[in-house]
Scaffold this motif. Structure first.
Motif, short mmCIF file in Angstrom:
data_model
loop_
_atom_site.label_atom_id
_atom_site.label_comp_id
_atom_site.label_asym_id
_atom_site.label_seq_id
_atom_site.Cartn_x
_atom_site.Cartn_y
_atom_site.Cartn_z
N GLU A 138 0.76 -1.17 0.04
CA GLU A 138 0.05 -0.05 0.03
C GLU A 138 0.97 1.47 0.03
OE1 GLU A 138 0.65 -1.15 4.25
OE2 GLU A 138 0.05 -2.08 2.67
N THR A 142 0.29 3.79 -2.91
CA THR A 142 0.01 5.19 -2.60
C THR A 142 0.96 6.15 -3.34
OG1 THR A 142 -1.17 4.63 -0.69
CG2 THR A 142 -0.63 6.94 -0.81
N ASN A 143 2.30 5.87 -3.06
CA ASN A 143 3.39 6.77 -3.87
C ASN A 143 3.01 6.81 -5.24
OD1 ASN A 143 4.23 7.58 -1.25
ND2 ASN A 143 5.98 5.95 -1.27
N GLN A 160 -4.46 3.81 -8.41
CA GLN A 160 -3.50 3.31 -7.51
C GLN A 160 -4.01 3.55 -6.07
OE1 GLN A 160 -2.22 1.59 -9.61
NE2 GLN A 160 0.01 1.87 -9.29
N TYR A 161 -4.80 4.52 -5.89
CA TYR A 161 -5.18 4.61 -4.47
C TYR A 161 -6.32 3.51 -4.13
CZ TYR A 161 -3.10 9.38 -4.51
OH TYR A 161 -2.19 10.38 -4.60
N ALA A 164 -4.47 0.29 -3.34
CA ALA A 164 -3.96 0.51 -2.01
C ALA A 164 -4.81 0.24 -1.02
CB ALA A 164 -3.12 1.82 -1.82
N TYR A 171 -6.68 2.82 4.77
CA TYR A 171 -5.31 3.40 4.60
C TYR A 171 -5.37 4.78 4.31
CZ TYR A 171 -0.45 4.10 3.43
OH TYR A 171 0.82 4.30 3.70
N PRO A 173 -3.51 7.56 3.94
CA PRO A 173 -2.86 8.42 2.94
C PRO A 173 -3.51 8.15 1.25
CG PRO A 173 -1.00 7.36 4.04
CD PRO A 173 -2.31 6.78 4.68
N ALA A 174 -3.95 6.90 1.20
CA ALA A 174 -4.80 6.82 -0.05
C ALA A 174 -6.00 7.42 -0.14
CB ALA A 174 -4.97 5.25 -0.18
N GLY A 177 -5.40 10.99 -0.45
CA GLY A 177 -5.25 11.06 -2.02
C GLY A 177 -6.48 11.18 -2.73
N LYS A 178 -7.53 10.28 -2.70
CA LYS A 178 -8.53 10.17 -3.45
C LYS A 178 -9.44 11.42 -3.17
CE LYS A 178 -11.33 6.69 -3.91
NZ LYS A 178 -12.03 5.63 -3.94
#
Length: 250
Positions: A138, A142-143, A160-161, A164, A171, A173-174, A177-178
């Protein structure tokens, strides 16, 4: 982006070999000294003591210039210090010594993305999250998503998010990110849903609250807005996000 600890824990100081300023005639002693100094250096780096961290890592490389974790750690330190060209050389050195290390793939990929070397970065991320033995796919997923964001590819970033989150439900950070991508794309309902999913599993920070307030204003959710402002002002009154809100919250 997610941050990865290079090595876990610090070495026991009692196990540190005597530092007489010279190499041992026994290669095993030198390798052990390199390992211990690397672990100490990473520990100091994680605590923010960069001067001591760099000193320990340089000592590790002195003891064993072929110890890949030392070059890996030195690359991360140089990147933090803004020494990008030197960091690139250290990443290459580490990779030449240990090309089958998913943590290195992830960290090197993150560095390359920061240098806008997107294709190479994504290939390294793919190596990391495609490794069935990698314990934290993950992170790399996420990166990879963050990197797609930087490249201006929101659909790939969301994909990608989502991947993850499949690997690690909830999670943070994911999910953030979304929310960030959906907000930027003016898909405010989707952004609000992502933020709610984040808050169901993670604690807010000043930065996540700032994003939440922007989303609340876009959706017109006054109840959520009041709650997020209350949390921001109550928990983080001196933060940059609180000052942003006080200045007009644009």
């Amino acid at each position: 982006a997610a941050t990865i600890a290079l090595l876990s824990g610090c070495a026991n100081m009692a196990n540190t070999p005597p530092d007489n300023g010279g190499l041992s005639s026994n290669p095993t002693d030198n390798q052990r000294a390199a390992q211990i100094n690397t672990e100490l250096g990473v520990g100091y780096m994680n605590e923010g003591h960069m001067d001591v961290a760099v000193e320990k890592i340089k000592k590790a490389i002195y003891y064993d210039n072929d110890f890949a974790p030392a070059h890996h750690a030195y690359a991360l330190m140089l990147d933090r210090l803004g020494e990008k060209e030197k960091a690139a050389r250290e990443f290459e050195k580490a990779y030449s010594l240990d090309s089958n290390n998913s943590d290195l793939d992830n960290n090197y990929g993150t560095f390359l993305c920061g240098q806008k070397e997107y294709t190479k970065a994504q290939s390294l991320f793919a190596r990391a999250y495609g490794d069935p033995l990698y314990k934290t796919p993950e992170f790399a997923l996420t990166n990879s998503g963050v990197c797609y964001e930087s490249e201006g590819k929101p659909d790939q970033a969301i994909s990608q998010y989502d991947a993850a989150i499949v690997k690690q439900p909830g999670y943070g950070p994911a999910l953030i990110g979304k929310a960030r991508v959906y907000y930027a794309e003016k898909k405010y309902a989707e952004a609000a849903n992502a933020m709610k999913a984040f808050e169901a599993n993670n604690r807010n920070t000043p930065d996540t609250l700032q994003l939440a307030i922007r989303i609340d204003r876009a959706t017109g959710d006054q109840s959520a807005l009041a709650n997020h402002v209350l949390i921001l002002k109550g928990r983080f009154p001196e933060s940059a996000a609180a000052k942003w809100y006080d200045s007009g919250a644009k």
